[in-house]
Design a protein around this motif. Structure first.
Motif, PDB file in Angstrom:
ATOM      1  N   ARG A 150       0.799  -1.332  -0.121  1.00 56.23           N
ATOM      2  CA  ARG A 150       0.503   0.140  -0.078  1.00 56.23           C
ATOM      3  C   ARG A 150       0.966   1.276  -0.080  1.00 56.23           C
ATOM      4  O   ARG A 150       0.286   2.429  -0.021  1.00 56.23           O
ATOM      5  CB  ARG A 150      -0.116   0.002   1.786  1.00 56.23           C
ATOM      6  N   VAL A 151       2.317   1.424   0.071  1.00 53.10           N
ATOM      7  CA  VAL A 151       3.110   2.537   0.460  1.00 53.10           C
ATOM      8  C   VAL A 151       3.104   2.762  -0.950  1.00 53.10           C
ATOM      9  O   VAL A 151       3.790   1.612  -2.158  1.00 53.10           O
ATOM     10  CB  VAL A 151       4.179   1.902   0.594  1.00 53.10           C
ATOM     11  N   SER A 152       2.960   4.586  -1.453  1.00 48.97           N
ATOM     12  CA  SER A 152       3.543   4.700  -2.489  1.00 48.97           C
ATOM     13  C   SER A 152       4.335   4.965  -2.865  1.00 48.97           C
ATOM     14  O   SER A 152       5.363   5.050  -2.759  1.00 48.97           O
ATOM     15  CB  SER A 152       3.004   6.101  -2.674  1.00 48.97           C
TER      16      SER A 152
ATOM     17  N   ILE B 254      10.378   6.131   0.258  1.00 50.93           N
ATOM     18  CA  ILE B 254       9.498   4.984   0.638  1.00 50.93           C
ATOM     19  C   ILE B 254      10.695   4.859   1.520  1.00 50.93           C
ATOM     20  O   ILE B 254       9.499   3.154   2.014  1.00 50.93           O
ATOM     21  CB  ILE B 254       9.539   4.018  -1.030  1.00 50.93           C
ATOM     22  N   ALA B 255      12.013   4.307   1.506  1.00 52.13           N
ATOM     23  CA  ALA B 255      12.831   3.827   2.576  1.00 52.13           C
ATOM     24  C   ALA B 255      12.301   4.032   3.917  1.00 52.13           C
ATOM     25  O   ALA B 255      12.685   2.648   4.865  1.00 52.13           O
ATOM     26  CB  ALA B 255      13.904   3.484   2.380  1.00 52.13           C
TER      27      ALA B 255
ATOM     28  N   VAL C 205      10.369  -0.920  -6.132  1.00 48.01           N
ATOM     29  CA  VAL C 205       9.809   0.285  -5.610  1.00 48.01           C
ATOM     30  C   VAL C 205      10.565   1.281  -6.980  1.00 48.01           C
ATOM     31  O   VAL C 205      11.259   1.618  -7.609  1.00 48.01           O
ATOM     32  CB  VAL C 205       9.892   1.103  -4.535  1.00 48.01           C
ATOM     33  N   VAL C 206       9.310   2.842  -7.560  1.00 45.36           N
ATOM     34  CA  VAL C 206       9.982   2.587  -8.282  1.00 45.36           C
ATOM     35  C   VAL C 206       9.670   4.663  -7.819  1.00 45.36           C
ATOM     36  O   VAL C 206       8.925   4.746  -6.726  1.00 45.36           O
ATOM     37  CB  VAL C 206       8.737   2.515  -9.847  1.00 45.36           C
ATOM     38  N   GLY C 207      10.699   5.605  -7.405  1.00 44.75           N
ATOM     39  CA  GLY C 207      10.260   6.548  -6.699  1.00 44.75           C
ATOM     40  C   GLY C 207      10.691   7.842  -8.477  1.00 44.75           C
ATOM     41  O   GLY C 207      12.128   7.112  -9.065  1.00 44.75           O
ATOM     42  N   THR C 208      10.439   9.180  -7.970  1.00 42.38           N
ATOM     43  CA  THR C 208      11.386   9.861  -8.657  1.00 42.38           C
ATOM     44  C   THR C 208      12.196  10.803  -9.220  1.00 42.38           C
ATOM     45  O   THR C 208      12.398  10.619 -10.105  1.00 42.38           O
ATOM     46  CB  THR C 208      10.250  11.179  -8.344  1.00 42.38           C
TER      47      THR C 208
END
Length: 256
Positions: free
Chosen positions: A90-92, A122-123, A111-114
């Motif tokens: 559920r974490v964006s 996220i971490a 995960v994907v980050g901008t």
């Protein structure tokens, strides 16, 4: 309960893994010598059984505004591993969570980050949920491959596919895909029994024809493309194998 698949199902799964979007039922049907309706029916059954759980796009996030794809190797308490995996999902920014059978480093989180600030966010959220991040790495590239054992065998194509399943006491259940020029094609089961193609000791349990699964009786006619399940109380008689395969194969004495 485990879902038993036969050779037709294996070939379907192989092609879906190669390219689920670009795979057409007629293409698989031609390869395994059944009707497209049979393939569509099998795909629906695989979905309903949970064997095929979904179809997902393979996305190159780096090509979109230079986003970063990272993989975190995490440790979670074994007794709460599955609950934490759901919470992590559920974490964006989280796009994939894998649970591993291990006491430590038992979660892989993609995960994907901008940017780096976003992946750091996220971490922190993962840590706040109660998991320990043991290792992190940027994913440079990722490739997906079909399971080769489900793919077509090397060598010339076969006109019939059959799948053997041993059952208790030495008995066997076999699924045949009926060839167009097989001896039994066009005959009723009663006729096949009278002419010796179907020995008295064997039983035709079901016939799959397109989207329908038939309960066979003596008046049922066997058609090309049918997937016929046959039960034999002992080792399968060779004459039965010949009945479902094409005349040329039977004459040559070569069978799959």
């Amino acid at each position: 309960m485990d879902y038993r698949i036969d050779e037709i199902d294996r070939r379907i799964l192989y092609h879906l893994a190669v390219d689920a979007r670009g795979t057409a039922a007629p293409k698989i049907a031609e390869e395994v010598d059944v009707t497209p309706a049979t393939i569509r029916n099998r795909i629906r059954q695989l979905e309903e059984a949970g064997v095929v759980r979904g179809y997902h796009a393979q996305i190159d996030y780096e090509a979109i505004d230079g986003r970063l794809t990272m993989q975190f190797t995490c440790s979670a308490p074994v007794d709460t591993q599955s609950d934490l995996a759901r919470d992590i999902g559920r974490v964006s920014g989280v796009v994939r969570v894998s649970e591993l059978m291990a006491g430590q480093q038992n979660l892989l989180v993609t995960v994907v980050g901008t940017d780096t600030d976003d992946t750091a966010r996220i971490a922190r959220q993962l840590s706040d949920l109660g998991v320990t991040i043991d290792r992190e790495a940027i994913v440079r590239d990722e490739a997906f491959y079909p399971y080769q054992q489900f793919g077509p065998e090397d060598g010339p194509p076969q006109t019939a596919i059959r799948d053997f399943q041993s059952v208790a006491g030495g008995a066997e259940v076999v699924e045949f895909t009926v060839s167009e020029d097989a001896e039994i094609t066009g005959q009723t089961l009663a006729e096949a029994n009278r002419t010796g193609l179907l020995p008295d000791e064997v039983l035709v349990v079901s016939i799959e024809r397109g989207d329908a699964r038939l309960t066979p009786n003596g008046d049922t006619t066997v058609e090309a493309g049918d997937v016929v399940s046959v039960f034999s109380p002992e080792t399968f008689p060779e004459q039965l194998v010949e009945a479902f395969e094409c005349g040329d194969e039977a004459a040559d004495g070569t069978h799959r």
